[in-house]
Design a protein around this motif. Structure first.
Motif, mmCIF file in Angstrom:
data_model
loop_
_atom_site.group_PDB
_atom_site.id
_atom_site.type_symbol
_atom_site.label_atom_id
_atom_site.label_comp_id
_atom_site.label_asym_id
_atom_site.label_seq_id
_atom_site.Cartn_x
_atom_site.Cartn_y
_atom_site.Cartn_z
ATOM 1 N N ASP A 7 50.672 33.835 -29.491
ATOM 2 C CA ASP A 7 51.324 34.629 -28.442
ATOM 3 C C ASP A 7 51.716 33.747 -27.261
ATOM 4 O OD1 ASP A 7 51.059 36.967 -29.898
ATOM 5 O OD2 ASP A 7 49.145 37.496 -28.946
ATOM 6 N N ASP A 8 50.823 32.867 -26.851
ATOM 7 C CA ASP A 8 51.112 31.953 -25.746
ATOM 8 C C ASP A 8 52.263 31.013 -26.114
ATOM 9 O OD1 ASP A 8 49.049 33.124 -24.350
ATOM 10 O OD2 ASP A 8 47.596 31.550 -24.865
ATOM 11 N N LEU A 9 52.235 30.505 -27.333
ATOM 12 C CA LEU A 9 53.278 29.622 -27.825
ATOM 13 C C LEU A 9 54.632 30.340 -27.792
ATOM 14 C CD1 LEU A 9 53.697 26.857 -29.358
ATOM 15 C CD2 LEU A 9 53.569 28.221 -31.430
ATOM 16 N N TYR A 10 54.648 31.562 -28.237
ATOM 17 C CA TYR A 10 55.879 32.349 -28.253
ATOM 18 C C TYR A 10 56.393 32.569 -26.826
ATOM 19 C CZ TYR A 10 59.144 36.103 -29.379
ATOM 20 O OH TYR A 10 60.275 36.863 -29.508
ATOM 21 N N GLU A 11 55.525 32.982 -25.930
ATOM 22 C CA GLU A 11 55.941 33.249 -24.550
ATOM 23 C C GLU A 11 56.464 31.993 -23.863
ATOM 24 O OE1 GLU A 11 52.875 35.189 -22.318
ATOM 25 O OE2 GLU A 11 52.695 36.807 -23.785
ATOM 26 N N ASN A 12 55.844 30.851 -24.151
ATOM 27 C CA ASN A 12 56.241 29.609 -23.486
ATOM 28 C C ASN A 12 57.568 29.048 -23.984
ATOM 29 O OD1 ASN A 12 53.962 29.578 -21.863
ATOM 30 N ND2 ASN A 12 52.785 28.359 -23.304
ATOM 31 N N TYR A 13 57.883 29.234 -25.268
ATOM 32 C CA TYR A 13 59.019 28.531 -25.860
ATOM 33 C C TYR A 13 60.112 29.428 -26.410
ATOM 34 C CZ TYR A 13 55.858 24.587 -25.488
ATOM 35 O OH TYR A 13 55.024 23.627 -25.010
ATOM 36 N N VAL A 14 59.971 30.729 -26.352
ATOM 37 C CA VAL A 14 60.966 31.614 -26.962
ATOM 38 C C VAL A 14 62.337 31.432 -26.325
ATOM 39 C CG1 VAL A 14 60.450 33.635 -25.525
ATOM 40 C CG2 VAL A 14 61.392 33.945 -27.815
ATOM 41 N N ASP A 16 63.622 28.759 -24.770
ATOM 42 C CA ASP A 16 64.185 27.460 -25.137
ATOM 43 C C ASP A 16 64.689 27.457 -26.573
ATOM 44 O OD1 ASP A 16 63.616 26.396 -22.655
ATOM 45 O OD2 ASP A 16 61.681 25.570 -23.286
ATOM 46 N N ILE A 17 63.908 27.990 -27.479
ATOM 47 C CA ILE A 17 64.295 28.020 -28.885
ATOM 48 C C ILE A 17 65.524 28.900 -29.072
ATOM 49 C CG2 ILE A 17 63.561 28.714 -31.205
ATOM 50 C CD1 ILE A 17 62.226 26.138 -30.200
ATOM 51 N N TYR A 18 65.556 30.041 -28.397
ATOM 52 C CA TYR A 18 66.719 30.920 -28.516
ATOM 53 C C TYR A 18 67.986 30.209 -28.022
ATOM 54 C CZ TYR A 18 70.192 34.400 -27.481
ATOM 55 O OH TYR A 18 71.380 35.074 -27.410
ATOM 56 N N ARG A 19 67.910 29.581 -26.838
ATOM 57 C CA ARG A 19 69.087 28.900 -26.288
ATOM 58 C C ARG A 19 69.554 27.783 -27.217
ATOM 59 N NH1 ARG A 19 66.315 29.451 -21.325
ATOM 60 N NH2 ARG A 19 65.572 27.322 -21.535
ATOM 61 N N TYR A 20 68.612 27.049 -27.785
ATOM 62 C CA TYR A 20 68.966 25.971 -28.708
ATOM 63 C C TYR A 20 69.684 26.538 -29.925
ATOM 64 C CZ TYR A 20 68.340 22.162 -32.053
ATOM 65 O OH TYR A 20 68.541 21.198 -32.993
ATOM 66 N N MET A 35 65.591 32.641 -34.451
ATOM 67 C CA MET A 35 64.436 32.441 -33.572
ATOM 68 C C MET A 35 63.196 33.092 -34.184
ATOM 69 S SD MET A 35 63.819 33.842 -29.735
ATOM 70 C CE MET A 35 63.960 35.491 -30.381
ATOM 71 N N GLN A 36 63.345 34.310 -34.678
ATOM 72 C CA GLN A 36 62.205 34.996 -35.301
ATOM 73 C C GLN A 36 61.728 34.249 -36.536
ATOM 74 O OE1 GLN A 36 60.506 37.391 -33.876
ATOM 75 N NE2 GLN A 36 61.957 37.329 -32.196
ATOM 76 N N GLU A 37 62.662 33.747 -37.325
ATOM 77 C CA GLU A 37 62.294 32.967 -38.508
ATOM 78 C C GLU A 37 61.580 31.679 -38.099
ATOM 79 O OE1 GLU A 37 61.859 31.801 -42.477
ATOM 80 O OE2 GLU A 37 62.371 33.758 -41.635
ATOM 81 N N THR A 38 62.015 31.073 -37.006
ATOM 82 C CA THR A 38 61.364 29.858 -36.505
ATOM 83 C C THR A 38 59.899 30.128 -36.173
ATOM 84 O OG1 THR A 38 63.438 28.985 -35.610
ATOM 85 C CG2 THR A 38 61.385 28.142 -34.660
ATOM 86 N N TRP A 57 58.049 19.767 -32.165
ATOM 87 C CA TRP A 57 57.797 20.302 -33.499
ATOM 88 C C TRP A 57 58.507 21.649 -33.671
ATOM 89 C CZ3 TRP A 57 54.765 24.615 -35.058
ATOM 90 C CH2 TRP A 57 54.553 24.703 -36.433
ATOM 91 N N LEU A 58 58.444 22.504 -32.657
ATOM 92 C CA LEU A 58 59.136 23.790 -32.728
ATOM 93 C C LEU A 58 60.649 23.600 -32.826
ATOM 94 C CD1 LEU A 58 57.344 26.223 -30.261
ATOM 95 C CD2 LEU A 58 57.720 26.541 -32.702
ATOM 96 N N PHE A 59 61.190 22.624 -32.111
ATOM 97 C CA PHE A 59 62.624 22.365 -32.203
ATOM 98 C C PHE A 59 62.994 21.859 -33.593
ATOM 99 C CE2 PHE A 59 62.724 22.881 -27.672
ATOM 100 C CZ PHE A 59 64.005 23.316 -27.420
ATOM 101 N N ARG A 60 62.127 21.078 -34.197
ATOM 102 C CA ARG A 60 62.391 20.611 -35.563
ATOM 103 C C ARG A 60 62.367 21.790 -36.525
ATOM 104 N NH1 ARG A 60 61.389 15.545 -38.554
ATOM 105 N NH2 ARG A 60 61.089 14.738 -36.476
ATOM 106 N N VAL A 61 61.401 22.684 -36.370
ATOM 107 C CA VAL A 61 61.333 23.883 -37.206
ATOM 108 C C VAL A 61 62.603 24.709 -37.010
ATOM 109 C CG1 VAL A 61 60.102 26.056 -37.599
ATOM 110 C CG2 VAL A 61 58.809 23.947 -37.271
ATOM 111 N N ALA A 62 63.024 24.888 -35.755
ATOM 112 C CA ALA A 62 64.233 25.656 -35.461
ATOM 113 C C ALA A 62 65.461 25.006 -36.092
ATOM 114 C CB ALA A 62 64.421 25.789 -33.951
#
Length: 167
Positions: A7-14, A16-20, A35-38, A57-62
């Motif tokens: 949950d914390d990870l999602y709140e912190n990076y959602v 950024d990941i969406y914009r990317y 984003m949801q799949e990421t 790592w999250l950006f690589r997954v995205a």
């Protein structure tokens, strides 16, 4: 993994990941799905990630989710592309229009860049990854990454200069 860490990870990076992802696919709905799949994939493999490198790592997954999406998109055909873009947006203020125009100009300039330069510029300038982290996301060497960013910025400056001359 702690129960609240995802949950914390999602709140912190959602955001950024969406914009990317939005900058990669230029489609709000597709970016939300990607984003949801990421974050689904991140949930599955979070234990394999070292905590200090979570953002790259999250950006690589995205990015991998985006590549999978593009591969799948090549195999499918959409019949009515313009239906949703023709629907009116609930906000019609001047500020919304100006933001949209700026976004379209930026997206157009980015879309004219070669794919590698576009990705390099987005990762560092728009999403705040370090050169080293972004080079790791793109699986290229640090010097090659710096060259990609330099050339992308050079092309954007040149396009901006030409646009200003015409206005």
């Amino acid at each position: 993994m702690e129960p609240n860490s995802l949950d914390d990870l999602y709140e912190n990076y959602v955001a950024d990941i969406y914009r990317y992802l939005r900058s990669l696919c230029h489609d709000h709905h597709a970016a939300e799905d990607l984003m949801q799949e990421t974050f689904y994939r991140a949930y599955l493999y979070l234990e394999d990630c070292r905590e200090e490198r979570i953002k790259p790592w999250l950006f690589r997954v995205a990015y991998n989710v985006f590549v999978d999406y593009k591969r799948k998109e090549k195999r499918s055909v959409s019949k009515d592309d313009g239906f949703f873009s023709g629907l009116p947006h609930p906000e019609t203020t001047e500020g919304t229009l100006l933001r949209q125009e700026r976004w379209e100009e930026t997206a157009l300039a980015l879309s004219r860049l070669p794919e590698g330069q576009c990705h390099a510029l987005l990762l560092h300038d728009y999403h705040g990854l370090t050169y080293k982290e972004a080079a790791g996301v793109m699986n290229v060497g640090l010097s090659q990454y710096k060259i990609l960013v330099f050339r992308a910025r050079q092309k954007l400056r040149e396009a901006d200069r030409r646009r200003n001359e015409h206005e």
